[in-house]
Design a protein around this motif. Sequence first.
Motif, PDB file in Angstrom:
ATOM      1  N   PRO A 133       0.812  -1.230   0.000  1.00 26.86           N
ATOM      2  CA  PRO A 133       0.000   0.000   0.000  1.00 26.86           C
ATOM      3  C   PRO A 133       0.838   1.268   0.000  1.00 26.86           C
ATOM      4  CG  PRO A 133      -0.080  -1.085   2.157  1.00 26.86           C
ATOM      5  CD  PRO A 133       0.579  -2.038   1.214  1.00 26.86           C
ATOM      6  N   TRP A 134       2.087   1.190   0.505  1.00 25.24           N
ATOM      7  CA  TRP A 134       2.930   2.380   0.533  1.00 25.24           C
ATOM      8  C   TRP A 134       3.198   2.917  -0.874  1.00 25.24           C
ATOM      9  CZ3 TRP A 134       3.574   5.296   4.564  1.00 25.24           C
ATOM     10  CH2 TRP A 134       3.513   4.740   5.846  1.00 25.24           C
ATOM     11  N   LYS A 185       1.223   2.592  -3.419  1.00 24.03           N
ATOM     12  CA  LYS A 185      -0.026   3.224  -3.856  1.00 24.03           C
ATOM     13  C   LYS A 185      -0.174   4.607  -3.233  1.00 24.03           C
ATOM     14  CE  LYS A 185      -3.677   0.634  -4.248  1.00 24.03           C
ATOM     15  NZ  LYS A 185      -4.905  -0.153  -3.969  1.00 24.03           N
ATOM     16  N   TYR A 186       0.151   4.730  -1.938  1.00 23.10           N
ATOM     17  CA  TYR A 186       0.073   6.041  -1.279  1.00 23.10           C
ATOM     18  C   TYR A 186       1.086   7.014  -1.893  1.00 23.10           C
ATOM     19  CZ  TYR A 186      -2.343   3.279   2.319  1.00 23.10           C
ATOM     20  OH  TYR A 186      -3.197   2.445   2.977  1.00 23.10           O
ATOM     21  N   GLY A 187       2.274   6.503  -2.218  1.00 23.03           N
ATOM     22  CA  GLY A 187       3.298   7.352  -2.827  1.00 23.03           C
ATOM     23  C   GLY A 187       2.852   7.913  -4.162  1.00 23.03           C
ATOM     24  N   ALA A 205      -0.227   8.275  -5.088  1.00 26.56           N
ATOM     25  CA  ALA A 205      -1.324   9.210  -4.813  1.00 26.56           C
ATOM     26  C   ALA A 205      -0.778  10.584  -4.443  1.00 26.56           C
ATOM     27  CB  ALA A 205      -2.210   8.662  -3.689  1.00 26.56           C
ATOM     28  N   VAL A 206       0.321  10.622  -3.673  1.00 25.79           N
ATOM     29  CA  VAL A 206       0.957  11.893  -3.319  1.00 25.79           C
ATOM     30  C   VAL A 206       1.447  12.608  -4.575  1.00 25.79           C
ATOM     31  CG1 VAL A 206       3.003  12.902  -2.208  1.00 25.79           C
ATOM     32  CG2 VAL A 206       1.595  11.248  -0.967  1.00 25.79           C
ATOM     33  N   VAL A 227      -5.420   5.453  -8.361  1.00 29.79           N
ATOM     34  CA  VAL A 227      -4.165   6.101  -7.954  1.00 29.79           C
ATOM     35  C   VAL A 227      -3.826   7.324  -8.792  1.00 29.79           C
ATOM     36  CG1 VAL A 227      -3.224   3.946  -7.062  1.00 29.79           C
ATOM     37  CG2 VAL A 227      -2.697   4.625  -9.403  1.00 29.79           C
ATOM     38  N   PRO A 266      -6.788  11.270  -7.078  1.00 28.38           N
ATOM     39  CA  PRO A 266      -5.910  12.290  -6.472  1.00 28.38           C
ATOM     40  C   PRO A 266      -5.789  13.560  -7.315  1.00 28.38           C
ATOM     41  CG  PRO A 266      -4.886  10.128  -6.353  1.00 28.38           C
ATOM     42  CD  PRO A 266      -6.078   9.986  -7.243  1.00 28.38           C
ATOM     43  N   ALA A 277       8.665  10.463  -3.112  1.00 28.10           N
ATOM     44  CA  ALA A 277       7.838   9.292  -3.412  1.00 28.10           C
ATOM     45  C   ALA A 277       8.391   8.510  -4.596  1.00 28.10           C
ATOM     46  CB  ALA A 277       6.397   9.731  -3.700  1.00 28.10           C
TER      47      ALA A 277
END
Length: 325
Positions: free
Chosen positions: A35-36, A38-40, A42-43, A169, A173, A202
């Motif tokens: 998930p990290w 994916k979060y990266g 998204a950022v 993703v 965002p 990221a």
Amino acid sequence: MSVIRWMTNAFPLWVVICSLLALWIPEAFTWFTGPWIKYGLAVIMLGMGLTLTIDDFRAVVKMPRAAAIGIAFQFGIMPLLGWTIAYLLRLDEIDPTLAVGLILVACCPGGTASNVVCFLARANVALSVLMTMCSTLLAILMTPLLTKGLAGAIIEVDALGLCLTIAQVVLLPVIAGVMLNRFLPEFSRRVSTVSPLASVIAIVLIVASIIGRDRELILECNWRVLGAPALLHLGGFLLGYWAARLIRIVEPSCRTISIEVGMQNSGLGGLLASKHFPDTLAAVPCAISALYHCIIGSFVAAMWRRKGADNVSDQNESPKLAPRP
């Protein structure tokens, strides 16, 4: 130059340093997975959205020729080049998923790092931001369809699954960033001062985590696995530039098209490969690709910056989009 801007503009250096560290101390980066990643991403996409306004979308009609040609090259030259290189180097003989990974990253949209390189190369930054925005949104359909069409014979490709992942993703965002920019402009302005550096961090973590995870394979790679992404990006830069020159695009926009075509969103490719082709080698070409396009992009930017901004006033450059770096 502020510390934040300097650190942002030095992104190729951070990619190279952290990639080498990932080969030496992989555990320093392999925590950034699942998930990290994916979060990266998204950022990164939120950062892009924060730089955009509704007027920027209207800018498409103000320089349609250069933008349309650049995006056509993005989704025309690179996917075919990726398939051709995978076929000629017989990557499927080593592992079929290596060929799939190369084709996948070739079908991805332009990366946000390309905006920084365009700024450093004294290219048409407005066109760069516009092309990145348009290719990113079009990728929701184009990347799955092109990957399915070119790699479907090698391995089963879930085009719908790819489409849904990209929508999550990328699209959400970006829309969130645009809405924040529209309704909370002061907040957006403050966040935008650090969002480019956050995007660089990221990107670096995504690349280093994939390299660290597949360290043993990368160290044992033969010249075909290491050479294929290099040929892909070198071909993208060269073909993008000379194709634009042949149809008489002005010099700053030729540079932009070259950079946009040559630099893919390898982080997105790595996420898609990890999620939809798990326990395979599909993510390896994406990680190597990120390293190569940053190195080649920084070299190209330095070369054009030394050459100077010839004919900098682009007759098609109407939109007033802010440089990302």
